[in-house]
Design a protein around this motif. Structure first.
Motif, PDB file in Angstrom:
ATOM      1  N   ILE A 239       3.098   9.056  -5.712  1.00 52.80           N
ATOM      2  CA  ILE A 239       3.204  10.281  -4.914  1.00 52.80           C
ATOM      3  C   ILE A 239       1.911  10.561  -4.149  1.00 52.80           C
ATOM      4  O   ILE A 239       1.917  10.654  -2.919  1.00 52.80           O
ATOM      5  CB  ILE A 239       3.609  11.471  -5.804  1.00 52.80           C
ATOM      6  CG1 ILE A 239       4.943  11.192  -6.514  1.00 52.80           C
ATOM      7  CG2 ILE A 239       3.703  12.741  -4.975  1.00 52.80           C
ATOM      8  CD1 ILE A 239       6.095  10.922  -5.583  1.00 52.80           C
ATOM      9  N   PRO A 240       0.734  10.699  -4.817  1.00 56.02           N
ATOM     10  CA  PRO A 240      -0.491  10.931  -4.037  1.00 56.02           C
ATOM     11  C   PRO A 240      -0.914   9.726  -3.215  1.00 56.02           C
ATOM     12  O   PRO A 240      -1.481   9.888  -2.122  1.00 56.02           O
ATOM     13  CB  PRO A 240      -1.536  11.261  -5.113  1.00 56.02           C
ATOM     14  CG  PRO A 240      -1.024  10.633  -6.361  1.00 56.02           C
ATOM     15  CD  PRO A 240       0.461  10.731  -6.278  1.00 56.02           C
ATOM     16  N   ILE A 241      -0.657   8.517  -3.706  1.00 56.02           N
ATOM     17  CA  ILE A 241      -1.073   7.327  -2.962  1.00 56.02           C
ATOM     18  C   ILE A 241      -0.288   7.219  -1.660  1.00 56.02           C
ATOM     19  O   ILE A 241      -0.863   6.952  -0.589  1.00 56.02           O
ATOM     20  CB  ILE A 241      -0.898   6.069  -3.830  1.00 56.02           C
ATOM     21  CG1 ILE A 241      -1.930   6.064  -4.957  1.00 56.02           C
ATOM     22  CG2 ILE A 241      -1.039   4.805  -2.987  1.00 56.02           C
ATOM     23  CD1 ILE A 241      -1.766   4.919  -5.934  1.00 56.02           C
ATOM     24  N   GLU A 242       1.024   7.419  -1.708  1.00 65.08           N
ATOM     25  CA  GLU A 242       1.824   7.359  -0.484  1.00 65.08           C
ATOM     26  C   GLU A 242       1.452   8.479   0.479  1.00 65.08           C
ATOM     27  O   GLU A 242       1.467   8.280   1.700  1.00 65.08           O
ATOM     28  CB  GLU A 242       3.308   7.428  -0.829  1.00 65.08           C
ATOM     29  CG  GLU A 242       3.870   6.153  -1.422  1.00 65.08           C
ATOM     30  CD  GLU A 242       5.369   6.218  -1.625  1.00 65.08           C
ATOM     31  OE1 GLU A 242       5.997   5.155  -1.689  1.00 65.08           O
ATOM     32  OE2 GLU A 242       5.904   7.343  -1.725  1.00 65.08           O
ATOM     33  N   ALA A 243       1.141   9.649  -0.061  1.00 62.81           N
ATOM     34  CA  ALA A 243       0.770  10.764   0.810  1.00 62.81           C
ATOM     35  C   ALA A 243      -0.534  10.472   1.554  1.00 62.81           C
ATOM     36  O   ALA A 243      -0.636  10.710   2.771  1.00 62.81           O
ATOM     37  CB  ALA A 243       0.638  12.046  -0.012  1.00 62.81           C
ATOM     38  N   LEU A 244      -1.534   9.932   0.854  1.00 60.39           N
ATOM     39  CA  LEU A 244      -2.831   9.664   1.483  1.00 60.39           C
ATOM     40  C   LEU A 244      -2.795   8.412   2.352  1.00 60.39           C
ATOM     41  O   LEU A 244      -3.519   8.327   3.346  1.00 60.39           O
ATOM     42  CB  LEU A 244      -3.904   9.534   0.402  1.00 60.39           C
ATOM     43  CG  LEU A 244      -4.230  10.826  -0.355  1.00 60.39           C
ATOM     44  CD1 LEU A 244      -5.194  10.552  -1.496  1.00 60.39           C
ATOM     45  CD2 LEU A 244      -4.810  11.874   0.583  1.00 60.39           C
ATOM     46  N   CYS A 245      -1.980   7.434   1.973  1.00 60.91           N
ATOM     47  CA  CYS A 245      -1.873   6.206   2.768  1.00 60.91           C
ATOM     48  C   CYS A 245      -0.837   6.323   3.884  1.00 60.91           C
ATOM     49  O   CYS A 245      -0.632   5.353   4.628  1.00 60.91           O
ATOM     50  CB  CYS A 245      -1.509   5.026   1.860  1.00 60.91           C
ATOM     51  SG  CYS A 245      -2.790   4.590   0.664  1.00 60.91           S
ATOM     52  N   ASP A 246      -0.174   7.471   3.985  1.00 62.48           N
ATOM     53  CA  ASP A 246       0.830   7.719   5.022  1.00 62.48           C
ATOM     54  C   ASP A 246       1.954   6.694   4.962  1.00 62.48           C
ATOM     55  O   ASP A 246       2.429   6.193   5.990  1.00 62.48           O
ATOM     56  CB  ASP A 246       0.186   7.711   6.409  1.00 62.48           C
ATOM     57  CG  ASP A 246       1.053   8.447   7.439  1.00 62.48           C
ATOM     58  OD1 ASP A 246       1.806   9.337   7.023  1.00 62.48           O
ATOM     59  OD2 ASP A 246       0.978   8.113   8.638  1.00 62.48           O
TER      60      ASP A 246
END
Length: 296
Positions: A239-246
């Motif tokens: 969840i946070p990784i996809e959000a920050l990596c777009d």
């Protein structure tokens, strides 16, 4: 007699699966409604750009605010629609939530599956190396490396992935790897020190045969349980990784929903994430118990 035992085992397994399914749905729904409650009572909920637009009169803004349902009414409408398979419409994207989840869930699932494959391969390989020699340098270096990765939050790993243009699944694998390595290592060492394994080593059996025939069967049931836990960790880290990596997955969708206070989207993303994680844990637990019972 044997058939009656098999039927009894099958009936027990069916009852266990039914209880787990009911529990899974109940916890997932409770988590979704709780997230809706937290968002609804968060400061600033319902405030939009139009509230600051001087072209809108105070009466018009207040009339638009009155359109927001009271929380009990929202609960009733949401559960009623959910019973008919309707997840509602996103307030910010103006698209059906089911369509958004259908597009985003495969992206996240693919990233999590590849990340877990990478983490399990690396953790299993490093945990099994030096299993017989038990060198102090290997133990110290492996512990230090795992501790270093374990101290990195998912957000920091995501920022490093953006900096070095690393794929999302690699970042997920880096987050999951240290949590697997130390447990798998201790589990294999404990299995390797069992009396019958020592007896096999004394008879001169090859190391590969000992590992496959004696060590892995002992560790299989806890490893299945660990598989479910690792899936939950990987899905949570995505969840946070996809959000920050777009990355166009559930993480990006959840981030957008949180920023826009999109209540229908937040509730359903929370429901999907909760159900997927609980289902993975339950499935791994059932498979591990079945494997343990078969081994006995």
């Amino acid at each position: 007699m044997a058939k009656s035992i098999k039927y009894a085992d099958a009936a027990n397994l069916f009852r266990d699966l039914s209880r787990r399914l009911v529990f899974l749905l109940g916890v997932g729904l409770a988590g979704a409604l709780l997230s809706a409650t937290l968002v609804r009572f968060a400061p600033g909920y319902g405030v939009q750009e139009r509230d600051l637009d001087p072209r809108w009169s105070a009466q018009s803004v207040e009339a638009l605010r009155q359109k927001h349902e009271a929380l009990p009414v929202f609960y009733f409408h949401y559960i009623s629609a959910l019973a008919h398979g309707d997840l509602g419409e996103s307030d910010s994207l103006k698209r059906p939530v089911r369509e958004l989840l259908r597009q985003r869930l495969p992206v996240t699932s693919n990233s999590v599956a590849r990340g877990l494959g990478l983490a399990w391969f690396a953790a299993g390989l490093l945990a099994s190396l030096g299993l017989g020699s038990r060198s102090g340098f290997y133990e110290a270096s492996g512990t230090a490396f795992s501790s270093l990765l374990l101290s990195l939050p998912s957000a920091v790993v995501a920022m490093l992935a953006v900096q070095f243009r690393t794929p999302v699944f690699c970042a997920i694998g880096i987050v999951v790897f240290p949590r697997l390595h130390r447990y798998i290592r201790s589990l294999l060492v404990r299995s390797y020190d069992q009396p019958h394994v020592l007896a096999a080593r004394a008879r001169g059996l090859a190391g590969g045969a000992i590992f496959l025939r004696h060590v892995l069967p002992l560790a299989a049931s806890p490893l299945f349980a660990l598989l479910g836990v690792s899936f939950a960790i990987g899905f949570g880290a995505a969840i946070p990784i996809e959000a920050l990596c777009d990355s166009p997955g559930l993480g990006q969708l959840a981030w957008h929903a949180a920023l826009s206070r999109d209540l229908p989207l937040i509730v359903n993303v929370t429901l999907v994430v909760s159900v997927v994680m609980l289902a993975a844990n339950s499935l791994a637990d059932v498979v591990g118990r079945a494997f343990a019972g078969h081994a006995q």
